[in-house]
Design a protein around this motif. Sequence first.
Motif, PDB file in Angstrom:
ATOM      1  N   TYR A  10       0.977  -1.093   0.031  1.00 22.54           N
ATOM      2  CA  TYR A  10       0.103  -0.004   0.004  1.00 22.54           C
ATOM      3  C   TYR A  10       0.885   1.254   0.211  1.00 22.54           C
ATOM      4  CZ  TYR A  10      -3.246   3.557   2.004  1.00 22.54           C
ATOM      5  OH  TYR A  10      -3.906   4.691   2.288  1.00 22.54           O
ATOM      6  N   THR A  11       0.462   2.202  -0.521  1.00 22.21           N
ATOM      7  CA  THR A  11       1.281   3.408  -0.642  1.00 22.21           C
ATOM      8  C   THR A  11       0.681   4.499   0.106  1.00 22.21           C
ATOM      9  OG1 THR A  11       1.918   2.943  -3.007  1.00 22.21           O
ATOM     10  CG2 THR A  11       2.200   5.478  -2.554  1.00 22.21           C
ATOM     11  N   LEU A  12       1.837   5.010   0.858  1.00 19.76           N
ATOM     12  CA  LEU A  12       1.461   6.138   1.756  1.00 19.76           C
ATOM     13  C   LEU A  12       2.167   7.537   1.132  1.00 19.76           C
ATOM     14  CD1 LEU A  12       2.777   4.555   5.280  1.00 19.76           C
ATOM     15  CD2 LEU A  12       0.477   5.120   4.501  1.00 19.76           C
ATOM     16  N   MET A  13       0.865   8.045   0.177  1.00 26.33           N
ATOM     17  CA  MET A  13       1.110   8.923  -0.593  1.00 26.33           C
ATOM     18  C   MET A  13       1.147  10.472  -0.020  1.00 26.33           C
ATOM     19  SD  MET A  13      -0.101   9.467  -4.511  1.00 26.33           S
ATOM     20  CE  MET A  13       0.809  10.514  -5.699  1.00 26.33           C
ATOM     21  N   CYS A  14       2.415  10.762   0.323  1.00 27.99           N
ATOM     22  CA  CYS A  14       2.271  12.186   0.943  1.00 27.99           C
ATOM     23  C   CYS A  14       1.789  13.521   0.537  1.00 27.99           C
ATOM     24  CB  CYS A  14       4.053  12.407   1.572  1.00 27.99           C
ATOM     25  SG  CYS A  14       4.798  11.316   2.583  1.00 27.99           S
ATOM     26  N   GLU A  15       1.692  13.284  -0.932  1.00 27.59           N
ATOM     27  CA  GLU A  15       1.368  14.538  -1.889  1.00 27.59           C
ATOM     28  C   GLU A  15      -0.204  14.650  -1.504  1.00 27.59           C
ATOM     29  OE1 GLU A  15       4.025  12.092  -4.842  1.00 27.59           O
ATOM     30  OE2 GLU A  15       3.608  11.910  -2.602  1.00 27.59           O
ATOM     31  N   GLN A  16      -0.876  13.532  -1.006  1.00 30.67           N
ATOM     32  CA  GLN A  16      -2.486  13.725  -0.962  1.00 30.67           C
ATOM     33  C   GLN A  16      -3.015  13.432   0.437  1.00 30.67           C
ATOM     34  OE1 GLN A  16      -3.456  10.818  -3.839  1.00 30.67           O
ATOM     35  NE2 GLN A  16      -3.589   9.130  -2.233  1.00 30.67           N
TER      36      GLN A  16
ATOM     37  N   GLY B 284      -4.424  -6.169   5.840  1.00 31.03           N
ATOM     38  CA  GLY B 284      -3.669  -7.545   5.192  1.00 31.03           C
ATOM     39  C   GLY B 284      -2.863  -7.070   4.157  1.00 31.03           C
ATOM     40  N   PHE B 285      -2.581  -5.698   3.915  1.00 27.91           N
ATOM     41  CA  PHE B 285      -1.144  -5.235   3.233  1.00 27.91           C
ATOM     42  C   PHE B 285       0.180  -5.684   3.847  1.00 27.91           C
ATOM     43  CE2 PHE B 285      -4.411  -2.390   1.138  1.00 27.91           C
ATOM     44  CZ  PHE B 285      -4.193  -2.537  -0.033  1.00 27.91           C
ATOM     45  N   GLU B 286       1.186  -6.241   3.091  1.00 23.54           N
ATOM     46  CA  GLU B 286       2.408  -6.770   3.797  1.00 23.54           C
ATOM     47  C   GLU B 286       3.523  -5.855   3.847  1.00 23.54           C
ATOM     48  OE1 GLU B 286       2.584 -11.303   2.321  1.00 23.54           O
ATOM     49  OE2 GLU B 286       1.339  -9.759   0.851  1.00 23.54           O
ATOM     50  N   LEU B 287       3.145  -4.555   3.214  1.00 21.50           N
ATOM     51  CA  LEU B 287       4.315  -3.790   2.693  1.00 21.50           C
ATOM     52  C   LEU B 287       3.588  -2.311   2.711  1.00 21.50           C
ATOM     53  CD1 LEU B 287       7.092  -2.760   1.872  1.00 21.50           C
ATOM     54  CD2 LEU B 287       6.587  -3.239  -0.446  1.00 21.50           C
ATOM     55  N   ALA B 288       4.373  -0.968   3.222  1.00 18.79           N
ATOM     56  CA  ALA B 288       3.884   0.204   3.044  1.00 18.79           C
ATOM     57  C   ALA B 288       4.909   1.081   2.529  1.00 18.79           C
ATOM     58  CB  ALA B 288       3.339   0.558   4.397  1.00 18.79           C
ATOM     59  N   VAL B 289       4.754   1.497   1.405  1.00 22.54           N
ATOM     60  CA  VAL B 289       5.802   2.310   0.770  1.00 22.54           C
ATOM     61  C   VAL B 289       5.481   3.893   0.794  1.00 22.54           C
ATOM     62  CG1 VAL B 289       6.368   0.377  -0.851  1.00 22.54           C
ATOM     63  CG2 VAL B 289       5.040   2.210  -1.555  1.00 22.54           C
ATOM     64  N   MET B 290       6.326   4.772   0.910  1.00 20.44           N
ATOM     65  CA  MET B 290       6.072   6.076   1.380  1.00 20.44           C
ATOM     66  C   MET B 290       6.994   7.036   0.344  1.00 20.44           C
ATOM     67  SD  MET B 290       6.417   8.318   4.736  1.00 20.44           S
ATOM     68  CE  MET B 290       4.873   7.758   5.553  1.00 20.44           C
ATOM     69  N   SER B 291       6.334   7.812  -0.249  1.00 19.18           N
ATOM     70  CA  SER B 291       6.697   8.932  -1.150  1.00 19.18           C
ATOM     71  C   SER B 291       7.474   9.804  -0.120  1.00 19.18           C
ATOM     72  CB  SER B 291       5.854   9.489  -2.186  1.00 19.18           C
ATOM     73  OG  SER B 291       4.795  10.257  -1.411  1.00 19.18           O
ATOM     74  N   ASP B 292       8.673  10.527  -1.093  1.00 18.15           N
ATOM     75  CA  ASP B 292       9.453  11.462  -0.192  1.00 18.15           C
ATOM     76  C   ASP B 292       9.350  12.679  -0.871  1.00 18.15           C
ATOM     77  OD1 ASP B 292      11.205  12.945   1.356  1.00 18.15           O
ATOM     78  OD2 ASP B 292      12.840  11.355   1.384  1.00 18.15           O
ATOM     79  N   HIS B 293       8.550  13.649  -0.841  1.00 17.28           N
ATOM     80  CA  HIS B 293       8.449  14.742  -1.699  1.00 17.28           C
ATOM     81  C   HIS B 293       8.515  16.038  -0.944  1.00 17.28           C
ATOM     82  CE1 HIS B 293       6.717  13.604  -5.866  1.00 17.28           C
ATOM     83  NE2 HIS B 293       7.376  12.594  -5.299  1.00 17.28           N
TER      84      HIS B 293
ATOM     85  N   ALA C  45       2.875  -2.269  -4.838  1.00 16.08           N
ATOM     86  CA  ALA C  45       2.444  -1.516  -4.051  1.00 16.08           C
ATOM     87  C   ALA C  45       1.387  -0.747  -4.891  1.00 16.08           C
ATOM     88  CB  ALA C  45       3.578  -0.552  -3.359  1.00 16.08           C
ATOM     89  N   LEU C  46      -0.092  -0.918  -4.155  1.00 16.40           N
ATOM     90  CA  LEU C  46      -1.063   0.137  -5.072  1.00 16.40           C
ATOM     91  C   LEU C  46      -1.073   1.350  -4.340  1.00 16.40           C
ATOM     92  CD1 LEU C  46      -3.826  -2.820  -4.652  1.00 16.40           C
ATOM     93  CD2 LEU C  46      -2.259  -2.403  -6.591  1.00 16.40           C
ATOM     94  N   VAL C  47      -1.171   2.190  -5.271  1.00 16.43           N
ATOM     95  CA  VAL C  47      -1.563   3.558  -4.918  1.00 16.43           C
ATOM     96  C   VAL C  47      -3.086   4.086  -5.213  1.00 16.43           C
ATOM     97  CG1 VAL C  47      -1.246   5.982  -5.324  1.00 16.43           C
ATOM     98  CG2 VAL C  47       0.469   4.252  -5.858  1.00 16.43           C
ATOM     99  N   GLN C  48      -3.820   4.235  -4.119  1.00 15.03           N
ATOM    100  CA  GLN C  48      -5.163   4.812  -4.137  1.00 15.03           C
ATOM    101  C   GLN C  48      -5.341   6.277  -4.415  1.00 15.03           C
ATOM    102  OE1 GLN C  48      -8.149   4.092  -4.808  1.00 15.03           O
ATOM    103  NE2 GLN C  48      -9.608   5.130  -3.754  1.00 15.03           N
ATOM    104  N   ILE C  49      -5.714   6.685  -5.463  1.00 16.16           N
ATOM    105  CA  ILE C  49      -5.744   7.941  -5.788  1.00 16.16           C
ATOM    106  C   ILE C  49      -6.847   8.868  -4.872  1.00 16.16           C
ATOM    107  CG2 ILE C  49      -6.338   9.761  -7.573  1.00 16.16           C
ATOM    108  CD1 ILE C  49      -5.043   7.868  -9.701  1.00 16.16           C
ATOM    109  N   GLY C  50      -6.468   9.887  -4.346  1.00 15.84           N
ATOM    110  CA  GLY C  50      -7.644  10.588  -3.678  1.00 15.84           C
ATOM    111  C   GLY C  50      -7.402  10.437  -1.988  1.00 15.84           C
ATOM    112  N   GLY C  51      -6.633  11.414  -1.427  1.00 18.83           N
ATOM    113  CA  GLY C  51      -6.670  11.407   0.088  1.00 18.83           C
ATOM    114  C   GLY C  51      -7.822  11.005   0.916  1.00 18.83           C
ATOM    115  N   GLU C  52      -8.942  11.691   0.416  1.00 21.20           N
ATOM    116  CA  GLU C  52      -9.956  11.328   1.304  1.00 21.20           C
ATOM    117  C   GLU C  52     -10.994  10.144   0.925  1.00 21.20           C
ATOM    118  OE1 GLU C  52     -11.313  13.797  -2.502  1.00 21.20           O
ATOM    119  OE2 GLU C  52      -9.718  13.358  -1.090  1.00 21.20           O
ATOM    120  N   HIS C  53     -10.302   9.252   0.037  1.00 16.15           N
ATOM    121  CA  HIS C  53     -10.820   8.132  -0.277  1.00 16.15           C
ATOM    122  C   HIS C  53     -10.094   7.013   0.053  1.00 16.15           C
ATOM    123  CE1 HIS C  53     -13.710  10.149  -2.999  1.00 16.15           C
ATOM    124  NE2 HIS C  53     -13.127  10.985  -3.080  1.00 16.15           N
TER     125      HIS C  53
END
Length: 325
Positions: A6-12, A29-38, A296-304
């Motif tokens: 699962y992607t912890l997307m700092c931009e959103q 149940g996600f096994e990995l969390a990746v985080m962007s660094d922007h 790693a999946l990126v779900q678009i939209g912080g509020e979603h």
Amino acid sequence: MTRFGYTLMCEQSDPRALVRHAVDAERAGFELAVMSDHFNPWLDEQGHSPNAWPTLGAVAQATESIELMTYVTSPVARYHPAVIAQQAATVGLLSEGRFTLGLGSGENLNEHVIGAGWPPVNVRHERFVEALDIINALFDGGYVNYVGDHYRVDSAKLWDLPDARVPIGVAVSGQQSIEAGAPRADVMIAVEPDPELGPAFDAHTRATAPARKVGQLPICWDRDVDAARTRAHEQFRWFAGGWKVNAELPGPSAFAGATQFVRPDDVAEQIPCGDDLGAIVDAVRPFAKAGFTDVALVQIGGEHQDAFLAAAEAELLPELRQHFS
């Protein structure tokens, strides 16, 4: 077998929400969390960009088992590699060995902010190689002195290192980046499911072959397909530019201008939009065929994120595991 992250997307999302999303992703149940660094979001509509490193520290303390990774940190301008090494070792300790340091050569969007300009690609590659050597030396322990064409290190030592060395992942896109990064790294990172990348990386990596390979896939999950397409276009139309272009643009306004003629249909052709599980399975399949061990999946939209994580636990992850276990 493909593992799913699962992607912890700092931009959103703001940092408090990111910590909560990490906890919920682990529970789902996600096994990995990746985080962007922007430093900046890609587009103004995304609306956020907190510092990744203190957020990772908070995530490490709030979670128990999910693996963590930067996706990716650049050591060519905004951070000195000695500072990155210290940050990574600290997160490795806080997470009790769950952290992988993902590194890449960066984008103008984030690195120009220190006022030193944005170097040409060959200089970025030179800096990246020097940075990898410095970080590896510091992870080895002891005092490090280094004099390169781009970086100097004077009597640096990491006083708090985890018992197990923090793995290093490098972002690659072709033979040049593989030859530079793979011998200095343990994990391959790529955003395109190019089947030639994995074998080439394995031929050069210091890791026990085959190396771990981590990809990333944006999706826009929503029960309303039209709403998903609209949101994906609003917040992810930058994705259509490709990484060679995206690395050079200096800020959100530049991305807005460069993508003004990108249509919702153009974005939807690249990104699964809606709740069609089959479409997401089809988008993952090229990564699995190319030998990626993690996607790693990126779900678009912080509020979603909340709705997506609930759907991932109940529907999406079971479906993906049925196809790719």
